[in-house]
Design a protein around this motif. Structure first.
Motif, mmCIF file in Angstrom:
data_model
loop_
_atom_site.group_PDB
_atom_site.id
_atom_site.type_symbol
_atom_site.label_atom_id
_atom_site.label_comp_id
_atom_site.label_asym_id
_atom_site.label_seq_id
_atom_site.Cartn_x
_atom_site.Cartn_y
_atom_site.Cartn_z
ATOM 1 N N GLU A 1 0.894 7.409 0.262
ATOM 2 C CA GLU A 1 2.287 7.837 0.301
ATOM 3 C C GLU A 1 3.221 6.634 0.194
ATOM 4 O O GLU A 1 3.179 5.724 1.008
ATOM 5 C CB GLU A 1 2.556 8.635 1.584
ATOM 6 C CG GLU A 1 1.782 9.951 1.628
ATOM 7 C CD GLU A 1 2.081 10.771 2.869
ATOM 8 O OE1 GLU A 1 2.883 10.330 3.711
ATOM 9 O OE2 GLU A 1 1.503 11.865 3.001
ATOM 10 N N THR B 1 7.669 8.602 2.829
ATOM 11 C CA THR B 1 7.318 9.654 3.780
ATOM 12 C C THR B 1 8.538 9.984 4.635
ATOM 13 O O THR B 1 9.095 9.099 5.303
ATOM 14 C CB THR B 1 6.167 9.224 4.713
ATOM 15 O OG1 THR B 1 5.050 8.804 3.929
ATOM 16 C CG2 THR B 1 5.746 10.385 5.612
ATOM 17 N N LYS C 1 9.934 12.669 7.602
ATOM 18 C CA LYS C 1 9.548 13.661 8.601
ATOM 19 C C LYS C 1 10.754 13.980 9.482
ATOM 20 O O LYS C 1 11.288 13.099 10.157
ATOM 21 C CB LYS C 1 8.376 13.160 9.454
ATOM 22 C CG LYS C 1 7.079 12.980 8.662
ATOM 23 C CD LYS C 1 5.914 12.567 9.546
ATOM 24 C CE LYS C 1 4.634 12.456 8.746
ATOM 25 N NZ LYS C 1 3.478 12.032 9.582
ATOM 26 N N ASP D 1 10.946 17.493 5.442
ATOM 27 C CA ASP D 1 9.687 16.760 5.376
ATOM 28 C C ASP D 1 9.216 16.732 3.921
ATOM 29 O O ASP D 1 9.161 17.772 3.268
ATOM 30 C CB ASP D 1 8.590 17.431 6.212
ATOM 31 C CG ASP D 1 8.933 17.539 7.687
ATOM 32 O OD1 ASP D 1 9.788 16.769 8.159
ATOM 33 O OD2 ASP D 1 8.336 18.396 8.364
ATOM 34 N N CYS E 1 6.873 13.886 0.891
ATOM 35 C CA CYS E 1 6.334 12.573 0.591
ATOM 36 C C CYS E 1 6.275 12.371 -0.918
ATOM 37 O O CYS E 1 6.237 13.338 -1.688
ATOM 38 C CB CYS E 1 4.943 12.376 1.201
ATOM 39 S SG CYS E 1 3.658 13.384 0.428
ATOM 40 N N LYS F 1 3.912 10.262 -3.611
ATOM 41 C CA LYS F 1 2.621 9.579 -3.658
ATOM 42 C C LYS F 1 2.582 8.525 -4.754
ATOM 43 O O LYS F 1 3.376 8.537 -5.677
ATOM 44 C CB LYS F 1 1.502 10.597 -3.857
ATOM 45 C CG LYS F 1 1.383 11.596 -2.712
ATOM 46 C CD LYS F 1 0.277 12.605 -2.951
ATOM 47 C CE LYS F 1 0.196 13.597 -1.811
ATOM 48 N NZ LYS F 1 -0.857 14.618 -2.033
ATOM 49 N N THR G 1 9.985 6.378 5.979
ATOM 50 C CA THR G 1 9.335 5.132 5.600
ATOM 51 C C THR G 1 9.257 5.050 4.082
ATOM 52 O O THR G 1 9.004 6.044 3.403
ATOM 53 C CB THR G 1 7.917 5.001 6.192
ATOM 54 O OG1 THR G 1 7.105 6.095 5.724
ATOM 55 C CG2 THR G 1 7.954 5.024 7.705
#
Length: 308
Positions: free
Chosen positions: A7, A10, A12, A28, A30, A32, A66
């Motif tokens: 990831e 990310t 959340k 939420d 991500c 990749k 992040t």
């Protein structure tokens, strides 16, 4: 987790508020490694705010975010040095030549001298602009300017490339040229996060995408999966000028969407009735076509105009 499943971004419980306005509401998702990820939504959906948080230009109000394995609030300078951003607005320096726009921007990443010249020339070759290296910005077409903006965003060899509406206002030839460049970047391992209002662009470029509205994520998945799940294979369009259409659809028990000009019917039951519909309302006023991502987008976010 494989290398490709790593990831790069990310989020959340990510939220952003401005006073009483909730721009991004507890999302939420991500991004990749080595994929092109699309962030879609109507005006005011929260896309730009999300992008600005990922780019470390805005701090989240709550939640965790992040980028490249680093917390955006704790490591903004480090993250910015390793991402590339191509904004929607043209902010090239009109007083500089094409190559000088790149060489000057290199300084933001401490790329100087021969390395700056080498990197600039490589990217002008990559984006098909080498013949324009001595031209000034006002001598470039809109498509060339967009390609130069993308070249500039690649100067630091970013570990994440963010493209905000990369082909807005371009002609089909210029759009496809940029698409080819994006495919090449992805094949070379550059993760890409893209926002666009062109659904055909999202379907063509994105491995995965999410659709936002009112600060929330409505759906997430691959373009093909979302079309199949929400629209099926085909869509029937019928001109709404004929007063017999709606009573017919109701009598057949078909679900439909009505606009000022057309009825839109999807699902296998509707498709099986196509021969009858075509005969009853005529090929001139009805059409059977493949379902697409734009159908999904409009079904989920509505057809009403949004303020920019």
């Amino acid at each position: 987790m494989t290398n490709l499943d790593q990831e790069i971004v990310t989020a959340k419980g990510l939220s952003k508020t401005f006073g009483n306005l909730v721009a991004v509401d507890n999302i939420d998702f991500c991004v990749k490694k080595q994929e092109c990820f699309g962030l879609l939504g109507p005006n005011g959906a929260g896309k730009t705010t999300t992008i600005r948080m990922i780019s470390c230009f805005l701090e989240p109000s709550s939640g965790a975010l992040t980028v490249l394995g680093k917390n955006t609030q704790e490591n903004p300078r480090s993250i910015k040095s390793h991402i590339g951003i191509c904004p929607q607005e043209d902010n090239l320096d009109p007083d500089l030549t094409v190559e000088d726009n790149l060489r000057v921007f290199c300084r933001y990443f401490d790329i100087v001298g021969k390395e700056a010249n080498k990197r600039s020339e490589e990217l002008l070759q990559f984006m098909g602009l080498i013949s324009k290296r001595k031209s000034h910005i006002d001598e470039l077409s809109t498509g060339m300017k967009r390609r130069l903006m993308i070249a500039r965003s690649l100067l630091n060899q970013p570990q994440l490339l963010i493209l905000d509406e990369p082909t807005t206002g371009l002609d089909p030839q210029s759009r496809h040229q940029i698409w080819e460049s994006i495919h090449r970047l992805k094949s070379e391992g550059t993760p890409i996060l893209i926002t666009t209002h062109y659904m055909d662009e999202a379907a063509h470029l994105c491995d995965r995408l999410l659709i936002m509205d009112d600060g929330k994520i409505i759906v997430e998945g691959t373009p093909k999966t979302l079309v199949q799940e929400y629209m099926g294979v085909s869509v029937i369009e019928i001109d709404s000028a004929n007063s017999e259409v709606e009573p017919y659809l109701k009598a057949k028990g078909l679900e439909y969407e009505k606009t000022a000009t057309h009825f839109f019917i999807h699902g296998q039951a509707a498709v099986s009735l196509w021969p009858e519909i075509s005969k009853k309302f005529g090929d001139k006023f009805s059409v059977l076509r493949m379902a697409n991502l734009e159908d999904v987008f409009l079904k989920l976010t509505g057809r009403q105009l949004r303020d920019a």
